[in-house]
Motif scaffolding. Sequence first.
Motif, PDB file in Angstrom:
ATOM      1  N   ILE A 172       0.849  -1.203   0.000  1.00  0.00           N
ATOM      2  CA  ILE A 172       0.000   0.000   0.000  1.00  0.00           C
ATOM      3  C   ILE A 172       0.880   1.246   0.000  1.00  0.00           C
ATOM      4  O   ILE A 172       0.639   2.199  -0.745  1.00  0.00           O
ATOM      5  N   ASP A 173       1.938   1.232   0.822  1.00  0.00           N
ATOM      6  CA  ASP A 173       2.884   2.368   0.880  1.00  0.00           C
ATOM      7  C   ASP A 173       3.508   2.652  -0.481  1.00  0.00           C
ATOM      8  O   ASP A 173       3.702   3.795  -0.868  1.00  0.00           O
ATOM      9  N   LEU A 174       3.841   1.561  -1.192  1.00  0.00           N
ATOM     10  CA  LEU A 174       4.506   1.699  -2.501  1.00  0.00           C
ATOM     11  C   LEU A 174       3.515   1.918  -3.643  1.00  0.00           C
ATOM     12  O   LEU A 174       3.905   2.024  -4.799  1.00  0.00           O
ATOM     13  N   ASN A 175       2.215   1.942  -3.288  1.00  0.00           N
ATOM     14  CA  ASN A 175       1.159   2.074  -4.306  1.00  0.00           C
ATOM     15  C   ASN A 175       1.187   0.925  -5.315  1.00  0.00           C
ATOM     16  O   ASN A 175       0.911   1.097  -6.494  1.00  0.00           O
ATOM     17  N   GLU A 176       1.570  -0.258  -4.814  1.00  0.00           N
ATOM     18  CA  GLU A 176       1.637  -1.463  -5.651  1.00  0.00           C
ATOM     19  C   GLU A 176       0.362  -2.286  -5.442  1.00  0.00           C
ATOM     20  O   GLU A 176      -0.244  -2.231  -4.364  1.00  0.00           O
ATOM     21  N   PRO A 177      -0.038  -3.074  -6.439  1.00  0.00           N
ATOM     22  CA  PRO A 177      -1.253  -3.879  -6.268  1.00  0.00           C
ATOM     23  C   PRO A 177      -1.064  -5.039  -5.284  1.00  0.00           C
ATOM     24  O   PRO A 177       0.028  -5.603  -5.176  1.00  0.00           O
ATOM     25  N   ILE A 178      -2.120  -5.371  -4.572  1.00  0.00           N
ATOM     26  CA  ILE A 178      -2.123  -6.515  -3.651  1.00  0.00           C
ATOM     27  C   ILE A 178      -2.802  -7.673  -4.364  1.00  0.00           C
ATOM     28  O   ILE A 178      -3.939  -7.541  -4.841  1.00  0.00           O
ATOM     29  N   GLU A 179      -2.104  -8.810  -4.439  1.00  0.00           N
ATOM     30  CA  GLU A 179      -2.677  -9.977  -5.115  1.00  0.00           C
ATOM     31  C   GLU A 179      -3.714 -10.657  -4.227  1.00  0.00           C
ATOM     32  O   GLU A 179      -3.445 -10.932  -3.058  1.00  0.00           O
ATOM     33  N   VAL A 180      -4.882 -10.915  -4.803  1.00  0.00           N
ATOM     34  CA  VAL A 180      -5.902 -11.685  -4.089  1.00  0.00           C
ATOM     35  C   VAL A 180      -6.348 -12.840  -4.984  1.00  0.00           C
ATOM     36  O   VAL A 180      -6.320 -12.743  -6.214  1.00  0.00           O
ATOM     37  N   PHE A 181      -6.737 -13.938  -4.348  1.00  0.00           N
ATOM     38  CA  PHE A 181      -7.112 -15.156  -5.065  1.00  0.00           C
ATOM     39  C   PHE A 181      -8.600 -15.433  -4.824  1.00  0.00           C
ATOM     40  O   PHE A 181      -8.963 -16.063  -3.831  1.00  0.00           O
ATOM     41  N   PRO A 182      -9.460 -14.941  -5.711  1.00  0.00           N
ATOM     42  CA  PRO A 182     -10.905 -15.023  -5.469  1.00  0.00           C
ATOM     43  C   PRO A 182     -11.429 -16.456  -5.349  1.00  0.00           C
ATOM     44  O   PRO A 182     -12.435 -16.691  -4.669  1.00  0.00           O
ATOM     45  N   ASN A 183     -10.776 -17.407  -5.984  1.00  0.00           N
ATOM     46  CA  ASN A 183     -11.283 -18.788  -5.955  1.00  0.00           C
ATOM     47  C   ASN A 183     -10.702 -19.638  -4.824  1.00  0.00           C
ATOM     48  O   ASN A 183     -10.997 -20.825  -4.721  1.00  0.00           O
ATOM     49  N   LEU A 184      -9.851 -19.035  -3.986  1.00  0.00           N
ATOM     50  CA  LEU A 184      -9.205 -19.800  -2.926  1.00  0.00           C
ATOM     51  C   LEU A 184     -10.021 -19.731  -1.631  1.00  0.00           C
ATOM     52  O   LEU A 184     -10.257 -18.652  -1.092  1.00  0.00           O
ATOM     53  N   ILE A 185     -10.439 -20.910  -1.160  1.00  0.00           N
ATOM     54  CA  ILE A 185     -11.155 -21.005   0.119  1.00  0.00           C
ATOM     55  C   ILE A 185     -10.182 -21.585   1.144  1.00  0.00           C
ATOM     56  O   ILE A 185      -9.586 -22.638   0.916  1.00  0.00           O
ATOM     57  N   MET A 186     -10.033 -20.894   2.258  1.00  0.00           N
ATOM     58  CA  MET A 186      -8.988 -21.286   3.212  1.00  0.00           C
ATOM     59  C   MET A 186      -9.480 -21.046   4.639  1.00  0.00           C
ATOM     60  O   MET A 186     -10.530 -20.442   4.857  1.00  0.00           O
ATOM     61  N   ASN A 187      -8.709 -21.548   5.606  1.00  0.00           N
ATOM     62  CA  ASN A 187      -8.872 -21.033   6.957  1.00  0.00           C
ATOM     63  C   ASN A 187      -7.578 -20.354   7.366  1.00  0.00           C
ATOM     64  O   ASN A 187      -6.595 -20.351   6.616  1.00  0.00           O
ATOM     65  N   VAL A 188      -7.576 -19.711   8.522  1.00  0.00           N
ATOM     66  CA  VAL A 188      -6.483 -18.805   8.887  1.00  0.00           C
ATOM     67  C   VAL A 188      -6.149 -18.978  10.370  1.00  0.00           C
ATOM     68  O   VAL A 188      -6.885 -19.622  11.107  1.00  0.00           O
ATOM     69  N   THR A 189      -5.037 -18.391  10.790  1.00  0.00           N
ATOM     70  CA  THR A 189      -4.728 -18.358  12.220  1.00  0.00           C
ATOM     71  C   THR A 189      -3.875 -17.138  12.511  1.00  0.00           C
ATOM     72  O   THR A 189      -3.483 -16.401  11.602  1.00  0.00           O
ATOM     73  N   SER A 190      -3.593 -16.923  13.809  1.00  0.00           N
ATOM     74  CA  SER A 190      -2.721 -15.819  14.219  1.00  0.00           C
ATOM     75  C   SER A 190      -1.616 -16.372  15.109  1.00  0.00           C
ATOM     76  O   SER A 190      -1.782 -17.428  15.744  1.00  0.00           O
ATOM     77  N   SER A 191      -0.518 -15.645  15.190  1.00  0.00           N
ATOM     78  CA  SER A 191       0.606 -16.112  16.019  1.00  0.00           C
ATOM     79  C   SER A 191       0.200 -16.147  17.495  1.00  0.00           C
ATOM     80  O   SER A 191       0.626 -17.017  18.245  1.00  0.00           O
ATOM     81  N   ASN A 192      -0.642 -15.206  17.922  1.00  0.00           N
ATOM     82  CA  ASN A 192      -1.073 -15.172  19.334  1.00  0.00           C
ATOM     83  C   ASN A 192      -1.788 -16.455  19.722  1.00  0.00           C
ATOM     84  O   ASN A 192      -1.521 -17.051  20.767  1.00  0.00           O
ATOM     85  N   LYS A 193      -2.718 -16.869  18.880  1.00  0.00           N
ATOM     86  CA  LYS A 193      -3.482 -18.089  19.194  1.00  0.00           C
ATOM     87  C   LYS A 193      -2.586 -19.323  19.072  1.00  0.00           C
ATOM     88  O   LYS A 193      -2.638 -20.223  19.913  1.00  0.00           O
TER      89      LYS A 193
END
Length: 277
Positions: A172-193
């Motif tokens: 975002i700082d560099l005004n560059e595009p962020i890649e997103v994968f619309p067809n990817l279904i996933m789950n996630v986690t955080s380092s805290n948990k």
Amino acid sequence: MIKRESKHRILVLGVSGFLGSAIYKELFPYFRTYGTYNTSNKTLEKNHQFFQYNYEEDDIYEILEIVKPTIIISALRGDFSKQVMMHRHIAEYLLIENSKLIFLSSANVFDAYSKYPSYEQDKTLSNSIYGHFKIKIENMLLRLPKKKVAIIRLPMVFGPQSPRIDEILQLIDLNEPIEVFPNLIMNVTSSNKLTQQIHYIINRNKSGVFHLGSNDLVHHDDFVKEIIETLRLENKVIYKQVFTTNDERYLAVLPKFNKLPKHLQLVSQDILSELQK
């Protein structure tokens, strides 16, 4: 100061990395905890609990002999073939010593299966080099006595200060595009948990295979957009949609057999809540 328990000596391999550092911070107040780092670092050198160790050149046996860990946590990154060799040496050590390995693996061990989420006892199969490497180590460890090993398969890790969030902010700082994968279904986690979950696995002497992702599934593009909205940066973002397939594909690790208590489970919203703090 919390009284340290004497029952464990813990060695975190890769303590200078994001997850290794988070794990060390979680366990250090409770156990005698040591760590290894690769690149010279003045701050780390001052900490006598840390050892400079380059697994591509040095033998792990020396550090194992000094620390005599009852638990080894492998959170390394880097050269795959050298990591396989190092884990082979650790496996030999586990057979002769009263010690256990907690190995951080990945949802990528299932990346050849795209039609469904994956559970602990599903057969692993990967199309990626990274997935192949994790499977190779997993298979080696699964031949050891069960009580000697905990394999933790992780989905994508987000949360404050995580490399994935840092990368989003940098783009975002560099005004560059962020890649997103619309067809990817996933789950996630955080380092805290994750660090709390590892602490529980150690305390309760758990072993086997663990799928430590959120209980819910999210689309990659939706979740990244929610992160950016949570950080209040949505006005500054360019998205680049990447379609690797025309069909929806899953890269999600869900627990069916080795479930942790409710307070150690999470949903994707919990990660967004962490980012708001």
